[in-house]
Write a protein that holds these residues in place. Structure first.
Motif, PDB file in Angstrom:
ATOM      1  N   ILE A 191      -2.936   6.137  -3.769  1.00  0.00           N
ATOM      2  CA  ILE A 191      -2.558   4.855  -3.132  1.00  0.00           C
ATOM      3  C   ILE A 191      -1.620   5.374  -1.845  1.00  0.00           C
ATOM      4  CG2 ILE A 191       0.893   5.880  -4.257  1.00  0.00           C
ATOM      5  CD1 ILE A 191       0.130   5.861  -7.348  1.00  0.00           C
ATOM      6  N   ALA A 192      -1.492   7.418  -1.777  1.00  0.00           N
ATOM      7  CA  ALA A 192      -1.965   7.828  -0.246  1.00  0.00           C
ATOM      8  C   ALA A 192      -2.463   6.755   0.547  1.00  0.00           C
ATOM      9  CB  ALA A 192      -2.326   9.206  -0.348  1.00  0.00           C
ATOM     10  N   SER A 193      -3.961   5.921   0.194  1.00  0.00           N
ATOM     11  CA  SER A 193      -4.371   5.218   1.465  1.00  0.00           C
ATOM     12  C   SER A 193      -3.545   4.242   1.561  1.00  0.00           C
ATOM     13  CB  SER A 193      -6.264   4.966   0.458  1.00  0.00           C
ATOM     14  OG  SER A 193      -6.666   6.750   0.737  1.00  0.00           O
ATOM     15  N   ILE A 194      -2.993   3.904   0.837  1.00  0.00           N
ATOM     16  CA  ILE A 194      -2.109   2.203   0.682  1.00  0.00           C
ATOM     17  C   ILE A 194      -0.770   2.434   1.702  1.00  0.00           C
ATOM     18  CG2 ILE A 194      -0.069   0.581  -0.294  1.00  0.00           C
ATOM     19  CD1 ILE A 194      -1.957   1.522  -3.168  1.00  0.00           C
ATOM     20  N   HIS A 195      -0.275   4.065   1.437  1.00  0.00           N
ATOM     21  CA  HIS A 195       1.344   3.932   2.440  1.00  0.00           C
ATOM     22  C   HIS A 195       0.573   4.149   3.764  1.00  0.00           C
ATOM     23  CE1 HIS A 195       3.428   5.943  -1.640  1.00  0.00           C
ATOM     24  NE2 HIS A 195       2.872   4.881  -1.259  1.00  0.00           N
ATOM     25  N   ASP A 234      -5.760  -2.738   0.622  1.00  0.00           N
ATOM     26  CA  ASP A 234      -6.264  -2.552  -0.781  1.00  0.00           C
ATOM     27  C   ASP A 234      -6.105  -1.624  -1.667  1.00  0.00           C
ATOM     28  OD1 ASP A 234      -8.460  -2.433  -2.450  1.00  0.00           O
ATOM     29  OD2 ASP A 234      -9.898  -0.792  -1.783  1.00  0.00           O
ATOM     30  N   MET A 235      -5.203  -2.494  -2.581  1.00  0.00           N
ATOM     31  CA  MET A 235      -4.093  -2.400  -3.335  1.00  0.00           C
ATOM     32  C   MET A 235      -4.432  -1.953  -5.445  1.00  0.00           C
ATOM     33  SD  MET A 235      -0.643  -5.045  -5.167  1.00  0.00           S
ATOM     34  CE  MET A 235      -1.770  -5.474  -5.935  1.00  0.00           C
ATOM     35  N   GLY A 236      -5.559  -2.279  -5.157  1.00  0.00           N
ATOM     36  CA  GLY A 236      -5.762  -2.659  -6.722  1.00  0.00           C
ATOM     37  C   GLY A 236      -5.123  -3.185  -7.627  1.00  0.00           C
ATOM     38  N   GLY A 241       2.870   1.054  -6.144  1.00  0.00           N
ATOM     39  CA  GLY A 241       2.521   2.121  -5.218  1.00  0.00           C
ATOM     40  C   GLY A 241       3.264   1.484  -4.105  1.00  0.00           C
ATOM     41  N   LEU A 242       2.229  -0.080  -4.214  1.00  0.00           N
ATOM     42  CA  LEU A 242       2.441  -0.927  -2.370  1.00  0.00           C
ATOM     43  C   LEU A 242       4.419  -0.772  -2.367  1.00  0.00           C
ATOM     44  CD1 LEU A 242       1.936  -2.034   0.292  1.00  0.00           C
ATOM     45  CD2 LEU A 242       0.768  -4.150  -1.670  1.00  0.00           C
ATOM     46  N   LEU A 243       4.736  -1.776  -3.717  1.00  0.00           N
ATOM     47  CA  LEU A 243       5.724  -2.561  -3.851  1.00  0.00           C
ATOM     48  C   LEU A 243       6.783  -1.103  -3.269  1.00  0.00           C
ATOM     49  CD1 LEU A 243       5.317  -4.659  -6.549  1.00  0.00           C
ATOM     50  CD2 LEU A 243       6.175  -5.265  -3.812  1.00  0.00           C
ATOM     51  N   LYS A 244       6.785  -0.129  -3.516  1.00  0.00           N
ATOM     52  CA  LYS A 244       7.463   0.974  -3.421  1.00  0.00           C
ATOM     53  C   LYS A 244       7.775   1.420  -2.398  1.00  0.00           C
ATOM     54  CE  LYS A 244       7.961   2.288  -8.549  1.00  0.00           C
ATOM     55  NZ  LYS A 244       8.199   2.788  -9.527  1.00  0.00           N
ATOM     56  N   TYR A 245       6.917   1.247  -1.728  1.00  0.00           N
ATOM     57  CA  TYR A 245       6.709   2.174  -0.141  1.00  0.00           C
ATOM     58  C   TYR A 245       7.075   1.080   1.048  1.00  0.00           C
ATOM     59  CZ  TYR A 245       4.567   4.767   3.822  1.00  0.00           C
ATOM     60  OH  TYR A 245       4.348   5.785   4.706  1.00  0.00           O
TER      61      TYR A 245
END
Length: 362
Positions: A191-195, A234-236, A241-245
């Motif tokens: 999730i940190a990588s997505i951010h 790379d949302m996986g 985690g992506l939408l909230k960020y």
């Protein structure tokens, strides 16, 4: 080879913690001429932990220590990697400076927590290493002017298995960690990588990013929209985690790309699409299929989402894509992000596209 834990899951240590331990050992040897192993360091949350040294070496004006990273039972690509710290006296008054050795990357794009041109050593590990050498210098009554070079054996090859190349971190791995501890299977690193991917895209001025559940859907989305590599996230399974960020760090447009099964779960409100944490509701899927003229009982009795898709065909794919778009859009609407959904089949063919704004174009 994947490690398969058979008992309680073990925690491990971050690359930042290992680099700090190696730094503390090398600094101690540089100023005293003596090696101490195991070497103890303080983690950011107050734990004091000890690390064994795997190798040591020293010469005129330098000392080097190696710590082997133990990631516990987390499936971390850096598990077992040799984290190497080389210490040298720095220029008087310069304080602590950091350098990238072989296998540690350098930052080439804005948007990361480290400036362009700097070694990819994140702020918390920098603070940990700085504090460790300052404590040693204080005890010896000398200025804390040191050059710290961090390297990772095989780091260039390992970095190709991470997000670093698309984030603009070139030449190796990043030295990471905010607590010093790796929690097994916590998903926090992903999730940190997505951010960070969102941060880099925003800093580059991109207005359209795409989060994909896998490599095939990513390839199709990138080609369909002609997006640069640093727009691809790379949302996986971590749609939430992506939408909230993006609510806090918005872009104009988000494409979510994936297969029918995972996007069905998103359409049904799931934010974590992993099979262990969310399941397709076949009763609800049967309701949607019935509205398209399908036999409700047949769809409710399916074993997999793709079985249902095979029975109903593209109209069901388009209906699910539209509902997935509506669910995701509701999360980010207040941030002004427009969402579209791109759906592929198992062969990698585009089977549905639900554009932003409510239209449903196959």
């Amino acid at each position: 080879m994947t490690r398969k834990p058979t008992g309680p899951l073990r925690t491990g240590f971050t690359t930042g913690a290992c680099a700090t331990a190696a730094t503390a050992a090398a600094c101690g040897a540089l100023v005293t001429g003596e090696w101490v192993s195991p070497v103890e360091i303080d983690l950011p949350r107050g734990q004091r932990v000890a690390f064994d040294l795997d190798e040591t070496a020293a010469g005129e004006g330098w000392a080097r220590a190696v710590v082997i990273k133990d990631a516990g039972d987390d499936p971390d690509v850096t598990h077992g990697a040799a984290i190497v710290a080389t210490l040298r006296p720095g220029r008087a008054g310069a304080g602590v400076t950091f350098h990238a050795g072989d296998g540690v990357g350098k930052v080439t794009r804005p948007g990361l927590p480290v400036a362009v041109g700097e070694p990819a050593i994140n702020p918390v590990p920098r603070e940990m290493m700085t504090r460790a050498v300052q404590e040693i210098a204080t005890r010896r009554g000398i200025p804390a002017d040191f050059e710290i070079e961090i390297a990772v054996d095989g780091g260039r090859a390992l970095a190709e298995k991470t997000w670093n190349p698309r984030l603009g971190i070139l030449g190796g791995l990043s030295i990471l960690g905010t607590t010093g501890i790796v929690r097994p299977f916590s998903c926090a690193a992903w999730i940190a990588s997505i951010h960070r991917g969102v941060d880099v895209a925003r800093a580059a001025g991109l207005t359209h990013v795409a989060g994909a559940t896998g490599a095939t859907s990513e390839r199709v989305a990138q080609a369909h929209f002609d997006l640069p590599v640093h727009a691809m996230l790379d949302m996986g399974d971590f749609a939430g985690g992506l939408l909230k960020y993006l609510v806090r760090h918005p872009v104009d447009r988000l494409t979510i790309a994936g297969g029918f099964g995972k996007l069905t779960k998103l359409a049904q409100g799931a934010m974590d699409l992993h099979s262990a944490r969310s399941q397709v509701d076949f009763e609800q899927l049967a309701d949607w299929a019935e509205a398209l003229g399908a036999d409700r009982a047949e769809i409710a009795g399916c074993n997999t989402a793709n079985q249902a898709l095979g029975i109903v065909g593209l109209p069901l794919a388009q209906a699910v894509a539209g509902r997935a778009r509506d669910v995701a859009q509701a999360v980010v609407a207040k941030a002004g992000v427009e969402v579209d959904i791109l759906m592929i089949n198992r062969a990698g063919d585009l089977v549905a596209l639900a554009p932003a704004g409510g239209g449903r174009t196959a």
